[in-house]
Design a protein around this motif. Structure first.
Motif, short mmCIF file in Angstrom:
data_model
loop_
_atom_site.label_atom_id
_atom_site.label_comp_id
_atom_site.label_asym_id
_atom_site.label_seq_id
_atom_site.Cartn_x
_atom_site.Cartn_y
_atom_site.Cartn_z
N LEU A 196 -3.51 1.81 -5.51
CA LEU A 196 -3.37 0.94 -4.34
C LEU A 196 -4.72 0.40 -3.86
O LEU A 196 -4.82 -0.76 -3.46
CB LEU A 196 -2.69 1.69 -3.19
CG LEU A 196 -1.22 2.05 -3.40
CD1 LEU A 196 -0.73 2.98 -2.29
CD2 LEU A 196 -0.36 0.79 -3.46
N LYS A 197 -5.74 1.23 -3.90
CA LYS A 197 -7.04 0.82 -3.36
C LYS A 197 -7.85 -0.03 -4.33
O LYS A 197 -8.52 -0.97 -3.91
CB LYS A 197 -7.85 2.09 -2.97
CG LYS A 197 -9.22 1.80 -2.42
CD LYS A 197 -9.14 1.09 -1.08
CE LYS A 197 -10.53 0.79 -0.54
NZ LYS A 197 -10.49 -0.04 0.65
N ARG A 222 -5.07 -2.95 -7.38
CA ARG A 222 -4.19 -4.00 -6.86
C ARG A 222 -4.98 -4.85 -5.87
O ARG A 222 -5.88 -4.36 -5.21
CB ARG A 222 -2.99 -3.39 -6.12
CG ARG A 222 -1.98 -2.78 -7.01
CD ARG A 222 -0.74 -2.48 -6.23
NE ARG A 222 0.21 -1.72 -7.03
CZ ARG A 222 1.30 -1.16 -6.54
NH1 ARG A 222 1.56 -1.26 -5.26
NH2 ARG A 222 2.11 -0.49 -7.33
N LYS A 223 -4.58 -6.10 -5.78
CA LYS A 223 -5.21 -7.00 -4.82
C LYS A 223 -4.15 -7.66 -3.95
O LYS A 223 -3.00 -7.80 -4.37
CB LYS A 223 -6.02 -8.08 -5.54
CG LYS A 223 -7.32 -7.59 -6.12
CD LYS A 223 -8.15 -8.74 -6.61
CE LYS A 223 -9.50 -8.25 -7.11
NZ LYS A 223 -10.33 -9.36 -7.58
N ARG A 224 -4.57 -8.04 -2.77
CA ARG A 224 -3.69 -8.79 -1.88
C ARG A 224 -3.55 -10.22 -2.40
O ARG A 224 -4.27 -10.62 -3.32
CB ARG A 224 -4.27 -8.82 -0.46
CG ARG A 224 -4.39 -7.44 0.15
CD ARG A 224 -5.02 -7.40 1.50
NE ARG A 224 -5.58 -8.66 1.98
CZ ARG A 224 -5.95 -8.88 3.22
NH1 ARG A 224 -5.82 -7.94 4.11
NH2 ARG A 224 -6.45 -10.03 3.58
N ARG A 282 -9.09 -6.64 -1.62
CA ARG A 282 -8.45 -5.33 -1.75
C ARG A 282 -7.74 -4.95 -0.46
O ARG A 282 -8.10 -5.41 0.61
CB ARG A 282 -9.53 -4.26 -2.03
CG ARG A 282 -10.03 -4.29 -3.42
CD ARG A 282 -10.77 -3.00 -3.70
NE ARG A 282 -11.23 -3.01 -5.08
CZ ARG A 282 -12.42 -2.62 -5.45
NH1 ARG A 282 -13.26 -2.15 -4.58
NH2 ARG A 282 -12.75 -2.66 -6.72
N TYR A 283 -6.79 -4.06 -0.60
CA TYR A 283 -6.11 -3.52 0.57
C TYR A 283 -7.06 -2.60 1.32
O TYR A 283 -7.84 -1.87 0.71
CB TYR A 283 -4.85 -2.75 0.17
CG TYR A 283 -3.74 -3.65 -0.32
CD1 TYR A 283 -2.93 -4.32 0.58
CD2 TYR A 283 -3.52 -3.83 -1.67
CE1 TYR A 283 -1.92 -5.16 0.15
CE2 TYR A 283 -2.50 -4.66 -2.13
CZ TYR A 283 -1.71 -5.32 -1.21
OH TYR A 283 -0.72 -6.15 -1.65
N SER A 284 -6.99 -2.61 2.62
CA SER A 284 -7.85 -1.74 3.43
C SER A 284 -7.27 -0.32 3.44
O SER A 284 -6.07 -0.12 3.20
CB SER A 284 -7.97 -2.26 4.86
OG SER A 284 -6.73 -2.14 5.53
N ASP A 285 -8.13 0.64 3.73
CA ASP A 285 -7.70 2.04 3.80
C ASP A 285 -6.60 2.22 4.84
O ASP A 285 -5.68 3.01 4.64
CB ASP A 285 -8.89 2.94 4.13
CG ASP A 285 -9.93 2.97 3.02
OD1 ASP A 285 -9.53 2.90 1.84
OD2 ASP A 285 -11.13 3.04 3.32
N VAL A 304 -4.22 0.32 5.57
CA VAL A 304 -2.93 -0.11 5.04
C VAL A 304 -2.41 0.91 4.03
O VAL A 304 -1.20 1.13 3.91
CB VAL A 304 -3.07 -1.50 4.36
CG1 VAL A 304 -1.82 -1.89 3.59
CG2 VAL A 304 -3.43 -2.56 5.39
N ILE A 305 -3.32 1.56 3.33
CA ILE A 305 -2.93 2.45 2.23
C ILE A 305 -2.46 3.82 2.69
O ILE A 305 -1.44 4.33 2.21
CB ILE A 305 -4.08 2.59 1.22
CG1 ILE A 305 -4.40 1.22 0.59
CG2 ILE A 305 -3.75 3.60 0.13
CD1 ILE A 305 -5.65 1.17 -0.23
N GLN A 359 1.15 4.47 3.49
CA GLN A 359 2.02 4.37 2.31
C GLN A 359 2.04 5.69 1.53
O GLN A 359 2.99 5.96 0.79
CB GLN A 359 1.55 3.25 1.38
CG GLN A 359 1.72 1.88 1.97
CD GLN A 359 1.25 0.81 1.01
OE1 GLN A 359 1.55 0.84 -0.18
NE2 GLN A 359 0.53 -0.17 1.53
#
Length: 160
Positions: free
Chosen positions: A107-108, A111-113, A118-121, A123-124, A127
């Protein structure tokens, strides 16, 4: 046994903890800088389908000569194969982590938005169903393990 007790007497507990913390930081930085931050670039190289111009060059220089030019096609193929090997090693190392560590790394870093970032911590970690503090502990541990396993890989081949 004598050696370890001699070493323990040479350093204070605080000095030993500082050394271990520096070592941990080194491996975390190695995993991020040399592997995870390069993931999308290497993946693009491995998946590139563009074929370089196929123009042969004729040379009277011996094949072992430093002036001998390798073909563009050969260099492209080698680079693509190396990138694929690099990805295979990274993925197999990630699969050696615990399931939650694997998911965090995926996730970190893998993967990219939609906007390419990158997704921020923040957001992760929801999940993963863990709190913020536990998330950062898992992240640090996963990055250190990756760094330790990946340190020195490809060094003997000079692949960068």
């Amino acid at each position: 046994m004598q050696f370890s007790s001699d070493v323990e007497n040479m350093f204070t507990q605080e000095e030993i903890e500082d050394i271990l913390k520096d070592e941990q930081y080194f491996y975390i930085e190695h995993a991020e800088k040399n592997w995870l931050n390069r993931y999308f670039k290497i993946k693009a190289i491995a998946n590139e389908t563009k074929v370089p111009s196929i123009i042969s060059s004729i040379s009277d220089m011996p094949h072992g000569s430093s002036n001998f030019k390798k073909s563009k096609t050969e260099m492209f193929a080698i680079k693509t194969i190396q990138a694929s090997e690099w990805l295979e090693i990274l993925h197999s190392t990630i699969h050696s982590l615990s399931p939650i560590e694997q998911k965090l790394i995926e996730l970190k870093y893998l993967r990219k938005r939609n906007d390419g970032s990158r997704y921020s911590d923040e957001v992760i970690y929801p999940q993963l169903f863990v709190g913020k503090t536990r998330y950062y502990e898992i992240k640090k541990e996963a990055l250190e393990i990756l760094g330790r396993h990946l340190y020195g890989v490809f060094a003997e081949r000079g692949f960068s």
